[in-house]
Design a protein around this motif. Structure first.
Motif, short mmCIF file in Angstrom:
data_model
loop_
_atom_site.label_atom_id
_atom_site.label_comp_id
_atom_site.label_asym_id
_atom_site.label_seq_id
_atom_site.Cartn_x
_atom_site.Cartn_y
_atom_site.Cartn_z
N SER A 138 0.54 -1.41 -0.04
CA SER A 138 -0.09 -0.09 -0.03
C SER A 138 0.97 1.40 -0.14
CB SER A 138 -1.36 0.28 1.71
OG SER A 138 0.10 0.06 2.36
N ASN A 161 -3.56 3.17 0.34
CA ASN A 161 -4.02 2.64 -0.88
C ASN A 161 -3.79 1.08 -1.49
OD1 ASN A 161 -6.48 4.63 -0.69
ND2 ASN A 161 -5.11 6.11 -1.33
N PRO A 162 -3.85 0.20 -1.64
CA PRO A 162 -3.11 -0.73 -2.18
C PRO A 162 -2.82 -0.47 -3.91
CG PRO A 162 -5.87 -1.04 -2.19
CD PRO A 162 -5.68 -0.05 -1.67
N TRP A 201 -0.41 -1.53 -7.13
CA TRP A 201 0.50 -2.17 -8.13
C TRP A 201 1.53 -2.38 -8.50
CZ3 TRP A 201 0.01 -7.35 -8.59
CH2 TRP A 201 0.10 -8.43 -9.40
N ASP A 242 -2.68 2.68 -8.80
CA ASP A 242 -3.61 2.65 -7.73
C ASP A 242 -4.36 1.58 -8.04
OD1 ASP A 242 -5.86 3.16 -6.03
OD2 ASP A 242 -4.66 4.60 -5.38
N ILE A 243 -4.69 0.65 -6.44
CA ILE A 243 -5.81 -0.69 -7.94
C ILE A 243 -7.30 -0.29 -7.06
CG2 ILE A 243 -7.03 -2.96 -6.44
CD1 ILE A 243 -3.86 -3.16 -5.66
N LYS A 244 -7.67 1.02 -7.12
CA LYS A 244 -9.15 0.84 -6.74
C LYS A 244 -9.38 2.17 -8.05
CE LYS A 244 -9.81 0.44 -2.12
NZ LYS A 244 -9.84 1.65 -0.13
N THR A 245 -7.90 3.03 -8.14
CA THR A 245 -8.74 4.18 -9.78
C THR A 245 -7.94 3.61 -10.35
OG1 THR A 245 -6.39 5.41 -8.82
CG2 THR A 245 -8.93 5.13 -7.54
N ASP A 246 -6.83 3.61 -10.70
CA ASP A 246 -6.17 2.42 -11.80
C ASP A 246 -4.95 3.93 -12.20
OD1 ASP A 246 -6.33 0.01 -12.42
OD2 ASP A 246 -8.25 0.41 -13.84
#
Length: 58
Positions: free
Chosen positions: A19, A23-24, A26, A41-45
């Motif tokens: 994170s 925020n998680p 990659w 950011d995994i949630k927002t790309d």
């Protein structure tokens, strides 16, 4: 996190939770000249370049 661990995570075949600011993310690639990592950011790309020391392994 340090550069050695970030490299291990990128090369890993498994999924490792990381994170940035809670925020998680990659891990995409490492710039070892200035100790930054390109993350997504995994949630927002959204893609960000962040200091490697600001990443936390979950």
């Amino acid at each position: 996190m340090d550069i050695k661990r970030a490299t291990e995570i990128i090369k890993s075949l498994g999924v490792v939770g990381v994170s940035y600011e809670g925020n998680p993310v990659w891990l995409e690639n490492i710039n070892d000249q200035n100790n930054t990592v390109k993350v997504k950011d995994i949630k927002t790309d959204k893609e960000l370049n962040v200091d490697i020391k600001d990443l936390k392994e979950d």
